[in-house]
Scaffold this active site. Structure first.
Site, PDB file in Angstrom:
ATOM      1  N   GLU A 200       0.824  -1.204   0.000  1.00 47.82           N
ATOM      2  CA  GLU A 200       0.000   0.000   0.000  1.00 47.82           C
ATOM      3  C   GLU A 200       0.860   1.257   0.000  1.00 47.82           C
ATOM      4  OE1 GLU A 200      -3.638   2.360   0.481  1.00 47.82           O
ATOM      5  OE2 GLU A 200      -3.015   0.517  -0.508  1.00 47.82           O
ATOM      6  N   THR A 308     -12.304   8.740 -12.242  1.00 47.94           N
ATOM      7  CA  THR A 308     -11.321   8.192 -11.309  1.00 47.94           C
ATOM      8  C   THR A 308     -11.721   6.819 -10.768  1.00 47.94           C
ATOM      9  OG1 THR A 308      -9.844   8.781  -9.484  1.00 47.94           O
ATOM     10  CG2 THR A 308     -12.208   9.236  -9.182  1.00 47.94           C
TER      11      THR A 308
END
Length: 318
Positions: A200, A308
């Site tokens: 991440e 997005t």
């Protein structure tokens, strides 16, 4: 809010709106900065101008905002009531990312007719290249760091791996090389981990290029999104090869009898699953992987702009 910058949350029953107290009532750049494609498209399709007016007002406020000290880079939090920036945190990761993406994509949405959006975008990209691009040791990987009070925060979110695709779309001289270099960095986040999947957050390392600062994996789409765009723009099949490696690692490590799961630590060869499948995995990650191996005229980038969350919207005349 009366300022024109929206609050983060609304109660649909009471009609009350607010931004979170834990953020001192401020709204996030990536939230109020990525409503525009959708609202403008809604006005285009319905003929009702009020939706576009709301988000164009946000653009206007951002255009007039004094961000000269950051060379066109915007802090992540803005207070809708005091009409002021409430942090000095600059990032292309969480809470900043899609604002910059939408400056370019709005310009493309209306077929490159709104010069103010282009000016804001190009200024921001110059600021990004000037202030945030770093090179790792020993491999000289291109990295996008963050800033706080003008000082580096030496980390790069997986979220920031949308940037190669954005730079490949803008057509600016020199940007495609930066895009290719950043794309390689994002690929290395995958290739160098035993699971074949990326953390991440990657921290900048003085000795090994990067380390897994936050080692969990949420099935995120940004890297395969950029692979899709780079392949469409350059035609280089290595981006398909990298995408296939990522898909294979997904199949091996994340697949279950009832969907796909995130992972707790990509640094393990057989990582433990977190038993969660985020909604963007279906909407984005799998869609971009599918499009990466599809004919290039399927949802052509000449005709469509992806929002997005990877939903394609057709370009239109302003």
């Amino acid at each position: 809010a009366s300022s024109g910058i929206p609050y983060s949350t609304a109660n649909l029953k009471s009609g009350k709106a607010w931004s979170p107290s834990w953020n001192s009532g401020a709204s996030f750049l990536s939230e109020f900065g990525s409503l525009q494609l959708e609202f403008r498209y809604l006005s285009h399709k319905t003929g009702d101008a009020q939706f576009a007016q709301k988000v164009n007002k946000i653009n206007e406020i951002m255009e007039q905002s004094n961000v000269e000290s950051y060379d066109g880079l915007y802090p992540t939090t803005y207070h809708p009531d005091s009409k002021s920036w409430t942090s000095s945190h600059i990032t292309f990761g969480a809470r900043g990312d899609s604002f910059y993406e939408y400056l370019l994509k709005q310009y493309l949405q209306t077929k490159k007719t709104e010069q103010n959006l282009w000016n804001m975008y190009t200024r921001s990209m110059k600021g990004m290249i000037k202030h945030l691009i770093r090179y790792t040791k020993p491999s000289n990987l291109t990295f996008i760091v963050e800033m706080q009070n003008g000082d580096d925060i030496n980390k790069m979110d997986h979220l920031a791996c949308f940037v190669p695709g954005m730079l490949a779309l803008d057509g600016i001289e020199g940007h495609i090389e930066i895009a290719k270099n950043l794309m390689y960095t994002c690929w290395q986040f995958y290739e160098r981990n035993p699971s074949g999947l990326a953390p991440e957050i990657a921290g900048l390392s003085d000795e090994n290029d990067f380390f897994n600062q936050a080692p969990h994996y949420l099935l995120r789409p940004e890297t395969v999104e950029s692979l899709f765009v780079l392949y469409r723009v350059t035609g280089d099949t290595k981006y398909q090869d990298w995408g296939w490696e990522i898909f294979s690692a997904l199949e091996k490590n994340c697949k279950t009898s009832s969907g796909f799961s995130g992972l707790r630590n990509v640094g393990h060869a057989n990582p433990e699953k977190d038993d969660k499948m985020e909604s963007f995995f279906m909407a984005e990650t799998l869609k971009y992987l599918y499009l990466l191996f599809s004919p290039v005229d399927l949802i052509s980038l000449d005709e469509f702009v992806f929002n997005t969350e990877a939903h394609p919207t057709r370009k239109f005349d302003a």
